[in-house]
Write a protein that holds these residues in place. Structure first.
Motif, PDB file in Angstrom:
ATOM      1  N   THR A  79       0.826  -1.202   0.000  1.00 53.98           N
ATOM      2  CA  THR A  79       0.000   0.000   0.000  1.00 53.98           C
ATOM      3  C   THR A  79       0.862   1.254   0.000  1.00 53.98           C
ATOM      4  O   THR A  79       0.584   2.217  -0.731  1.00 53.98           O
ATOM      5  N   VAL A  80       1.925   1.253   0.797  1.00 53.25           N
ATOM      6  CA  VAL A  80       2.818   2.418   0.860  1.00 53.25           C
ATOM      7  C   VAL A  80       3.501   2.633  -0.491  1.00 53.25           C
ATOM      8  O   VAL A  80       3.578   3.769  -0.981  1.00 53.25           O
ATOM      9  N   PHE A  81       3.985   1.553  -1.109  1.00 56.23           N
ATOM     10  CA  PHE A  81       4.651   1.701  -2.403  1.00 56.23           C
ATOM     11  C   PHE A  81       3.671   2.149  -3.488  1.00 56.23           C
ATOM     12  O   PHE A  81       4.022   2.968  -4.339  1.00 56.23           O
ATOM     13  N   MET A  82       2.461   1.620  -3.483  1.00 57.70           N
ATOM     14  CA  MET A  82       1.459   2.044  -4.477  1.00 57.70           C
ATOM     15  C   MET A  82       1.108   3.520  -4.262  1.00 57.70           C
ATOM     16  O   MET A  82       0.977   4.276  -5.234  1.00 57.70           O
ATOM     17  N   GLY A  83       0.938   3.925  -3.029  1.00 62.88           N
ATOM     18  CA  GLY A  83       0.616   5.323  -2.730  1.00 62.88           C
ATOM     19  C   GLY A  83       1.728   6.261  -3.151  1.00 62.88           C
ATOM     20  O   GLY A  83       1.486   7.315  -3.750  1.00 62.88           O
ATOM     21  N   SER A  84       2.974   5.886  -2.852  1.00 59.80           N
ATOM     22  CA  SER A  84       4.085   6.747  -3.244  1.00 59.80           C
ATOM     23  C   SER A  84       4.239   6.788  -4.765  1.00 59.80           C
ATOM     24  O   SER A  84       4.582   7.833  -5.325  1.00 59.80           O
ATOM     25  N   GLY A  85       3.951   5.674  -5.436  1.00 61.95           N
ATOM     26  CA  GLY A  85       3.974   5.675  -6.895  1.00 61.95           C
ATOM     27  C   GLY A  85       2.911   6.594  -7.480  1.00 61.95           C
ATOM     28  O   GLY A  85       3.153   7.289  -8.469  1.00 61.95           O
ATOM     29  N   CYS A  86       1.734   6.610  -6.862  1.00 62.51           N
ATOM     30  CA  CYS A  86       0.660   7.511  -7.313  1.00 62.51           C
ATOM     31  C   CYS A  86       1.054   8.973  -7.103  1.00 62.51           C
ATOM     32  O   CYS A  86       0.763   9.830  -7.948  1.00 62.51           O
ATOM     33  N   ILE A  87       1.726   9.261  -5.998  1.00 60.63           N
ATOM     34  CA  ILE A  87       2.163  10.638  -5.731  1.00 60.63           C
ATOM     35  C   ILE A  87       3.204  11.069  -6.761  1.00 60.63           C
ATOM     36  O   ILE A  87       3.142  12.183  -7.304  1.00 60.63           O
ATOM     37  N   VAL A  88       4.151  10.195  -7.070  1.00 65.17           N
ATOM     38  CA  VAL A  88       5.167  10.511  -8.077  1.00 65.17           C
ATOM     39  C   VAL A  88       4.511  10.702  -9.442  1.00 65.17           C
ATOM     40  O   VAL A  88       4.850  11.641 -10.185  1.00 65.17           O
ATOM     41  N   ALA A  89       3.571   9.841  -9.793  1.00 65.87           N
ATOM     42  CA  ALA A  89       2.887   9.959 -11.090  1.00 65.87           C
ATOM     43  C   ALA A  89       2.096  11.261 -11.167  1.00 65.87           C
ATOM     44  O   ALA A  89       2.127  11.951 -12.196  1.00 65.87           O
ATOM     45  N   ALA A  90       1.382  11.609 -10.096  1.00 63.90           N
ATOM     46  CA  ALA A  90       0.606  12.852 -10.091  1.00 63.90           C
ATOM     47  C   ALA A  90       1.532  14.064 -10.211  1.00 63.90           C
ATOM     48  O   ALA A  90       1.226  15.021 -10.937  1.00 63.90           O
ATOM     49  N   THR A  91       2.660  14.020  -9.532  1.00 61.72           N
ATOM     50  CA  THR A  91       3.626  15.117  -9.631  1.00 61.72           C
ATOM     51  C   THR A  91       4.162  15.244 -11.053  1.00 61.72           C
ATOM     52  O   THR A  91       4.287  16.355 -11.581  1.00 61.72           O
ATOM     53  N   ALA A  92       4.469  14.124 -11.681  1.00 58.71           N
ATOM     54  CA  ALA A  92       4.960  14.158 -13.058  1.00 58.71           C
ATOM     55  C   ALA A  92       3.897  14.699 -14.016  1.00 58.71           C
ATOM     56  O   ALA A  92       4.205  15.481 -14.921  1.00 58.71           O
ATOM     57  N   ILE A  93       2.653  14.299 -13.813  1.00 59.27           N
ATOM     58  CA  ILE A  93       1.572  14.782 -14.674  1.00 59.27           C
ATOM     59  C   ILE A  93       1.381  16.281 -14.521  1.00 59.27           C
ATOM     60  O   ILE A  93       1.254  17.015 -15.510  1.00 59.27           O
TER      61      ILE A  93
END
Length: 100
Positions: A79-93
């Motif tokens: 869950t932590v890795f998926m959440g951090s991946g979503c944060i990185v993806a949102a930042t990139a977008i």
């Protein structure tokens, strides 16, 4: 002859999980149908992109928690890795939107 209590609980848990999968699938179909209707009928022309992005993000969350079982207590690391991946993806977008 009555079934053991453990077997009865197992059957009950299977039925609850099947119902949960089915309900989640119906909600995802509804979100997809709403998105297609908004685009096809040209409803809310100014808000169409934010509404579709909201429905898509809700659908992704439902898929993660329903089908990938991220709501289980022992999947905290995933869950932590998926959440951090979503944060990185949102930042990139967001960065790409400001870059253009």
């Amino acid at each position: 002859m009555q079934k053991p209590v453990v077997e009865q609980q197992s059957i009950r848990n299977e039925r609850e999980s099947e119902g949960r999968y089915l309900l989640s699938f119906v909600w995802m179909l509804l979100f997809t149908g709403i998105s297609f209707a908004l685009v096809g009928m040209k409803l809310l022309p100014n808000l169409i992109i934010p509404v579709i992005l909201l429905l898509a993000s809700l659908q992704v969350l439902m898929q993660l928690f329903t089908f990938m079982h991220l709501d289980f207590k022992w999947y905290l690391t995933a869950t932590v890795f998926m959440g951090s991946g979503c944060i990185v993806a949102a930042t990139a977008i967001i960065a790409m939107l400001f870059w253009v």
